[in-house]
Structure formats: C-alpha cells, structure tokens
Scaffold this motif. Structure first.
Motif, mmCIF file in Angstrom:
data_model
loop_
_atom_site.group_PDB
_atom_site.id
_atom_site.type_symbol
_atom_site.label_atom_id
_atom_site.label_comp_id
_atom_site.label_asym_id
_atom_site.label_seq_id
_atom_site.Cartn_x
_atom_site.Cartn_y
_atom_site.Cartn_z
ATOM 1 N N ARG A 162 0.624 -1.186 0.053
ATOM 2 C CA ARG A 162 -0.139 -0.258 -0.152
ATOM 3 C C ARG A 162 0.721 1.048 0.063
ATOM 4 N NH1 ARG A 162 -5.371 0.780 3.353
ATOM 5 N NH2 ARG A 162 -6.031 -0.537 1.617
ATOM 6 N N ALA A 163 0.542 2.145 -0.979
ATOM 7 C CA ALA A 163 1.363 3.154 -1.064
ATOM 8 C C ALA A 163 0.663 4.491 -0.639
ATOM 9 C CB ALA A 163 1.845 3.280 -2.665
ATOM 10 N N LEU B 270 -3.802 -6.850 -8.964
ATOM 11 C CA LEU B 270 -3.420 -8.227 -8.371
ATOM 12 C C LEU B 270 -2.163 -8.800 -9.242
ATOM 13 C CD1 LEU B 270 -4.616 -10.603 -6.526
ATOM 14 C CD2 LEU B 270 -5.632 -11.496 -8.853
ATOM 15 N N TYR B 271 -1.106 -9.158 -8.696
ATOM 16 C CA TYR B 271 0.032 -9.492 -9.324
ATOM 17 C C TYR B 271 0.365 -11.105 -9.071
ATOM 18 C CZ TYR B 271 4.363 -9.098 -11.560
ATOM 19 O OH TYR B 271 5.726 -9.118 -12.398
ATOM 20 N N ILE C 1 5.729 -1.273 -8.642
ATOM 21 C CA ILE C 1 4.650 -0.771 -9.056
ATOM 22 C C ILE C 1 3.630 -0.218 -8.261
ATOM 23 C CG2 ILE C 1 2.538 -2.023 -10.233
ATOM 24 C CD1 ILE C 1 4.419 -4.274 -11.350
ATOM 25 N N SER C 2 3.370 -0.842 -6.921
ATOM 26 C CA SER C 2 2.479 -0.099 -6.129
ATOM 27 C C SER C 2 2.812 1.454 -5.788
ATOM 28 C CB SER C 2 2.269 -0.850 -4.764
ATOM 29 O OG SER C 2 1.610 -0.461 -3.792
ATOM 30 N N ALA C 3 4.057 1.500 -5.416
ATOM 31 C CA ALA C 3 4.652 3.079 -5.289
ATOM 32 C C ALA C 3 4.487 3.973 -6.606
ATOM 33 C CB ALA C 3 6.035 2.985 -4.793
ATOM 34 N N ARG C 4 4.833 3.331 -7.636
ATOM 35 C CA ARG C 4 4.624 4.402 -8.726
ATOM 36 C C ARG C 4 3.361 4.542 -9.426
ATOM 37 N NH1 ARG C 4 9.522 3.168 -12.775
ATOM 38 N NH2 ARG C 4 8.444 4.840 -13.961
ATOM 39 N N THR C 5 2.311 3.686 -9.198
ATOM 40 C CA THR C 5 1.018 3.866 -9.407
ATOM 41 C C THR C 5 0.465 4.538 -8.315
ATOM 42 O OG1 THR C 5 0.400 1.587 -8.740
ATOM 43 C CG2 THR C 5 1.068 1.804 -11.005
ATOM 44 N N ASP D 79 -3.105 0.076 -4.402
ATOM 45 C CA ASP D 79 -2.894 -1.043 -3.505
ATOM 46 C C ASP D 79 -2.330 -2.303 -4.805
ATOM 47 O OD1 ASP D 79 -3.794 -0.074 -1.493
ATOM 48 O OD2 ASP D 79 -5.544 -0.553 -1.472
ATOM 49 N N LEU D 80 -1.625 -3.117 -4.150
ATOM 50 C CA LEU D 80 -1.220 -4.352 -5.115
ATOM 51 C C LEU D 80 -1.193 -5.427 -3.963
ATOM 52 C CD1 LEU D 80 1.474 -4.646 -7.621
ATOM 53 C CD2 LEU D 80 1.350 -6.248 -5.852
ATOM 54 N N THR D 81 -1.595 -6.571 -4.547
ATOM 55 C CA THR D 81 -1.581 -7.979 -3.935
ATOM 56 C C THR D 81 -0.941 -9.059 -4.707
ATOM 57 O OG1 THR D 81 -3.840 -7.420 -2.510
ATOM 58 C CG2 THR D 81 -3.064 -9.855 -2.686
ATOM 59 N N ALA D 82 0.195 -9.489 -4.090
ATOM 60 C CA ALA D 82 0.681 -10.463 -4.799
ATOM 61 C C ALA D 82 0.402 -11.848 -4.403
ATOM 62 C CB ALA D 82 2.313 -10.480 -4.635
#
Length: 310
Positions: free
Chosen positions: A73-74, A83-84, A105-109, A112-115
């Motif tokens: 989370r950024a 979703l990665y 990817i999360s920081a630059r977009t 939220d990203l879930t791997a």
C-alpha cells in the motif's frame, strides 16, 4: 554459454551484462537440477537483483485459505487494486522473487497491490495454480481491479480474465509482461529465438510438460493455453508487452490481435533488444527501465478507464 551471432547485434552491452550476471548463479549442470534445487537457485538469483522498497510503502502478509498473499500500500485511499501473478514457468518463484517489482508498481501507480503465491508444479499441477489465481482475484472487491503478471503469471492473468467474464468484480484491465499464452503451432518468434539468452524453446517445452503432468490433452485446454480459446470476446482492455529476443514474443501479438478481431481493445508493445525476464534489469538496463515506465503507464491508465499511449 554461447548464443547465435545475431544477438551480438540485437542486444546492447547493458543487456549482455544482465544476462551474464543471471547466468552466473546457475551451475554447469543446471539442466539436471531437481525442482527443489532449481527453486533455490532462482530465488538466490532474484535476490541479487532486488532493490530497496520505496519509502513510505506499507507491506504485510496474509493468507487466503491456503494461499499466501503479500499486500503493498502506497497511499491510504488508493483508487485501484492490482493483483500480481509472478512468473517462473509455474515451477519456481513466489512472494520473494518478485517482491521489489511489486513494491515499485504499487509505489509508482499509487495503487494497492496484492501478490499471489499460487501453488506450483509438479506438486500441484494445472489447474491448481489457476484455481488459486481465480480465488485470489475474486477476493479483491470494492475497487477497480487490474491484473498484472509476467511470463507464467501473465498466462494466469489471461485465464483469470476469461474465467471472470461477466462477473460483478471482473478486472477492468490486464497488463501482460512477456506472456506465455500457449500458441499451439511453432510461431516465427519461437523459431527465430529458439536458442535465445534467458529462455529457449526447450525451456518452454520443459515447463509446459511439468505443468500439464505430461498430459497432451491439457495443452489445448484454453485455461492452460489462453490462445486456444474459442472466443476472445468480452475480455478486458489488454496491454501485452513482449521482448524482441524471446521465443514467446509472438504470443503477445497473437493474443492482442485475437482480442481486437473479437471487437475488444488490445495493444501489443514489442520491446526492441530485450530478453525474457528483463523486469529484473529495470535498474541496470536503460531499455528495461524505459519498458518498466511503459508498464506503469499501462497499469495506471487502464485503472482510470483510459487508453495508454506509447
């Protein structure tokens, strides 16, 4: 290792340095390594390319039933969810191998990203990997969902998108990075780059054999090979990015052409002078760095309901 002379022209010095560094982790008898040893070597190699997490990023692990997840989370009120699904031939890789990629990817977009640490072959052959990916995607609710994956993970993204057509929380877009999509015939890229650095035609066959548990009928299942689908209608807006010097390069082009022919929206970007696995080179190879920026742009614009520019 030695490669066809054409790669001396196609690849620049930075890319060759990346290739040699990658190869330095693999022993001379790497072909004969068991799966457990392959995973150890792969994880060690990936760690060598890790970058520190961007400042301010929150990261924590959870479990969805039996599936380990890692959340990035950024920002507090992120407008979208990524979703990665990681690459590794459905045999190697996990939360650690792609950790810094996911963090960036999360920081630059700002999303939220879930791997997803989906189950791997040969212990858990197809469709158990896909079952995990679909389950994880269905659990991401409340925000526009973007699927992102590289190589084998990109295959899973395409299969998840097909499985969720018409679903309430279907993805609003997908970004596929040097995807393996199961072309049933020998494509021009497979023939031209059968002996390319980083990934060869024999490697592709090896991983497909393990994932399918050597069942030839499985290979034409569209859930296993998305290019075998009877229809490409109603798939989400798609950006598929391929590396020029990769036997899988034409998979991305064929998939995008099929979506477009079915009335959908798809963009294929071919990255000149790059090889399979170049995400790990995004800090050391200028071409890979530029491609990573295009990937970030694709994820960001699709989440906003817009169309990326190249």
């Amino acid at each position: 290792m030695s490669y066809p002379a054409k790669y001396d022209t196609l690849l620049d010095a930075q890319t060759w340095e990346f290739i040699r560094k990658t190869e330095s982790f693999y022993p001379p008898d790497a072909v004969g390594l068991g799966v457990a040893d392959q995973r150890k070597v792969y994880d060690k190699m990936c760690r060598a390319f890790n970058a520190p997490h961007p400042p301010g990023l929150e990261v924590h692990d959870t479990t969805l039933d039996h599936i380990p997840l890692r959340h990035y989370r950024a920002a507090k009120d992120a407008p979208a969810q990524v979703l990665y699904l990681h690459g590794g031939g459905f045999v190697v890789g996990g939360l650690e191998s792609h950790d810094s990629v996911c963090a960036e990817i999360s920081a630059r977009t700002g999303f939220d990203l879930t791997a997803v640490d989906y189950r791997l072959s040969p212990e858990h052959p197809f469709p158990q990997d896909l079952d995990d990916a679909v389950h994880a995607a269905k659990a991401q609710t409340g925000k526009p969902l973007i699927l992102v994956g590289d190589s084998a993970g990109a295959n899973l993204c395409a299969a998840v998108s097909a499985a969720l057509i018409g679903a309430k929380d279907a993805p609003v877009g997908q970004v596929l990075i040097y995807p393996q999509l199961g072309a049933t015939e020998v494509t021009p890229s497979m023939a031209a780059h059968a002996n390319a650095p980083m990934l060869g035609a024999a490697d592709c066959g090896y991983y497909a054999s393990i994932r399918s548990a050597q069942n030839p009928k499985t290979v034409t299942d569209p859930r296993f090979s998305p290019l075998c689908a009877a229809s490409f209608a109603e798939l989400p807006p798609t950006v598929a990015i391929s590396a020029e010097c990769d036997p899988l390069a034409d998979d991305a082009a064929l998939y995008c052409a099929a979506i477009t022919a079915a009335g959908g929206r798809a963009l294929h970007i071919q990255e000149a002078g790059l090889v399979h696995g170049y995400l790990r080179a995004r800090h050391s190879v200028d071409r890979a760095k530029s491609s990573f920026t295009r990937i970030i742009n694709a994820v960001s614009t699709l989440a906003r309901g817009e169309w990326p520019t190249v």
